[in-house]
Design a protein around this motif. Structure first.
Motif, PDB file in Angstrom:
ATOM      1  N   ILE A 205       9.716  19.981  -3.798  1.00  0.00           N
ATOM      2  CA  ILE A 205       9.500  18.618  -3.328  1.00  0.00           C
ATOM      3  C   ILE A 205       8.550  18.750  -2.075  1.00  0.00           C
ATOM      4  N   LYS A 206       7.396  18.054  -2.125  1.00  0.00           N
ATOM      5  CA  LYS A 206       6.608  17.995  -0.936  1.00  0.00           C
ATOM      6  C   LYS A 206       6.317  16.468  -0.666  1.00  0.00           C
ATOM      7  N   GLY A 207       7.148  15.950   0.148  1.00  0.00           N
ATOM      8  CA  GLY A 207       7.254  14.476   0.495  1.00  0.00           C
ATOM      9  C   GLY A 207       7.778  13.662  -0.574  1.00  0.00           C
ATOM     10  N   ARG A 208       6.956  12.826  -1.100  1.00  0.00           N
ATOM     11  CA  ARG A 208       7.473  12.090  -2.366  1.00  0.00           C
ATOM     12  C   ARG A 208       7.206  12.741  -3.846  1.00  0.00           C
ATOM     13  N   ARG A 209       6.185  13.879  -3.639  1.00  0.00           N
ATOM     14  CA  ARG A 209       5.705  14.489  -4.805  1.00  0.00           C
ATOM     15  C   ARG A 209       6.552  15.555  -5.235  1.00  0.00           C
ATOM     16  N   ILE A 210       6.695  15.824  -6.341  1.00  0.00           N
ATOM     17  CA  ILE A 210       7.322  17.104  -6.899  1.00  0.00           C
ATOM     18  C   ILE A 210       6.458  18.080  -7.685  1.00  0.00           C
ATOM     19  N   VAL A 211       6.673  19.048  -7.432  1.00  0.00           N
ATOM     20  CA  VAL A 211       5.684  20.224  -7.943  1.00  0.00           C
ATOM     21  C   VAL A 211       6.679  21.020  -9.124  1.00  0.00           C
ATOM     22  N   THR A 212       6.356  20.657 -10.187  1.00  0.00           N
ATOM     23  CA  THR A 212       7.305  21.528 -11.420  1.00  0.00           C
ATOM     24  C   THR A 212       6.670  21.597 -12.690  1.00  0.00           C
ATOM     25  N   ASP A 213       6.986  22.344 -13.488  1.00  0.00           N
ATOM     26  CA  ASP A 213       6.123  22.338 -14.876  1.00  0.00           C
ATOM     27  C   ASP A 213       7.062  21.681 -16.012  1.00  0.00           C
ATOM     28  N   ASP A 214       8.419  21.749 -15.409  1.00  0.00           N
ATOM     29  CA  ASP A 214       9.577  21.194 -16.403  1.00  0.00           C
ATOM     30  C   ASP A 214       9.542  19.679 -16.545  1.00  0.00           C
ATOM     31  N   PRO A 215       9.278  19.195 -17.772  1.00  0.00           N
ATOM     32  CA  PRO A 215       9.341  17.706 -17.957  1.00  0.00           C
ATOM     33  C   PRO A 215      10.629  16.863 -17.419  1.00  0.00           C
ATOM     34  N   TYR A 216      11.922  17.914 -17.746  1.00  0.00           N
ATOM     35  CA  TYR A 216      13.045  17.190 -17.452  1.00  0.00           C
ATOM     36  C   TYR A 216      13.281  16.965 -15.872  1.00  0.00           C
ATOM     37  N   VAL A 217      12.780  17.954 -15.066  1.00  0.00           N
ATOM     38  CA  VAL A 217      13.025  17.631 -13.621  1.00  0.00           C
ATOM     39  C   VAL A 217      11.946  16.627 -13.295  1.00  0.00           C
ATOM     40  N   ARG A 218      10.794  16.493 -13.983  1.00  0.00           N
ATOM     41  CA  ARG A 218       9.766  15.407 -13.437  1.00  0.00           C
ATOM     42  C   ARG A 218      10.491  13.893 -13.856  1.00  0.00           C
ATOM     43  N   ASN A 219      11.041  13.827 -15.242  1.00  0.00           N
ATOM     44  CA  ASN A 219      11.526  12.589 -15.462  1.00  0.00           C
ATOM     45  C   ASN A 219      12.821  12.371 -14.655  1.00  0.00           C
ATOM     46  N   THR A 220      13.819  13.055 -14.398  1.00  0.00           N
ATOM     47  CA  THR A 220      14.585  13.070 -13.536  1.00  0.00           C
ATOM     48  C   THR A 220      14.442  12.560 -12.234  1.00  0.00           C
ATOM     49  N   HIS A 221      13.489  13.230 -11.739  1.00  0.00           N
ATOM     50  CA  HIS A 221      13.247  12.890 -10.363  1.00  0.00           C
ATOM     51  C   HIS A 221      12.477  11.418 -10.151  1.00  0.00           C
ATOM     52  N   ARG A 222      11.880  10.894 -11.438  1.00  0.00           N
ATOM     53  CA  ARG A 222      11.222   9.574 -11.552  1.00  0.00           C
ATOM     54  C   ARG A 222      12.532   8.551 -11.396  1.00  0.00           C
ATOM     55  N   LYS A 223      13.362   9.157 -12.260  1.00  0.00           N
ATOM     56  CA  LYS A 223      14.702   8.097 -12.252  1.00  0.00           C
ATOM     57  C   LYS A 223      15.472   8.134 -11.106  1.00  0.00           C
ATOM     58  N   PHE A 224      15.583   9.070 -10.223  1.00  0.00           N
ATOM     59  CA  PHE A 224      16.124   9.265  -9.093  1.00  0.00           C
ATOM     60  C   PHE A 224      15.659   8.535  -7.893  1.00  0.00           C
ATOM     61  N   TYR A 225      14.277   8.525  -8.012  1.00  0.00           N
ATOM     62  CA  TYR A 225      13.366   7.786  -7.013  1.00  0.00           C
ATOM     63  C   TYR A 225      13.466   6.447  -7.176  1.00  0.00           C
ATOM     64  N   ALA A 226      13.372   6.025  -8.411  1.00  0.00           N
ATOM     65  CA  ALA A 226      13.452   4.472  -8.680  1.00  0.00           C
ATOM     66  C   ALA A 226      14.938   4.101  -8.264  1.00  0.00           C
ATOM     67  N   LEU A 227      16.076   4.680  -8.498  1.00  0.00           N
ATOM     68  CA  LEU A 227      17.305   4.452  -7.791  1.00  0.00           C
ATOM     69  C   LEU A 227      17.405   4.341  -6.389  1.00  0.00           C
ATOM     70  N   ARG A 228      16.648   5.295  -5.845  1.00  0.00           N
ATOM     71  CA  ARG A 228      16.557   5.130  -4.145  1.00  0.00           C
ATOM     72  C   ARG A 228      15.650   3.853  -3.816  1.00  0.00           C
ATOM     73  N   VAL A 229      14.624   3.601  -4.536  1.00  0.00           N
ATOM     74  CA  VAL A 229      13.952   2.337  -4.055  1.00  0.00           C
ATOM     75  C   VAL A 229      14.709   1.034  -4.368  1.00  0.00           C
TER      76      VAL A 229
END
Length: 81
Positions: A39-63
């Motif tokens: 994780i670099k700031g608000r961006r996530i660096v990964t090739d795994d789509p599960y991690v990317r989708n999970t990060h999007r979900k948790f970021y929406a929960l934080r907002v």
């Protein structure tokens, strides 16, 4: 007395804000445990789509949590006094 009430509200919201965000970050960490990501700031660096989708979900929960706390703060302050 109003100053004491505002101080109590301020302490509550600092603790609730930091604690809630840290709790959501911890849950994200547990959800993607064992997978490669960075994780670099608000961006996530990964090739795994599960991690990317999970990060999007948790970021929406934080907002959503932050907006909820802001609305609750306005409601509480408007009823003081």
């Amino acid at each position: 007395m109003i100053a004491v009430t505002y101080a109590a509200i301020a302490v509550f919201f600092v603790v609730a804000g930091l604690g809630g965000i840290m709790f959501l970050d911890h849950k994200f960490s547990l959800a993607v445990e064992g997978r490669n990501y960075s994780i670099k700031g608000r961006r996530i660096v990964t090739d795994d789509p599960y991690v990317r989708n999970t990060h999007r979900k948790f970021y929406a929960l934080r907002v959503a949590y932050s907006i909820f706390l802001l609305a609750l703060l306005f409601w509480m302050v408007s009823h003081v006094g």
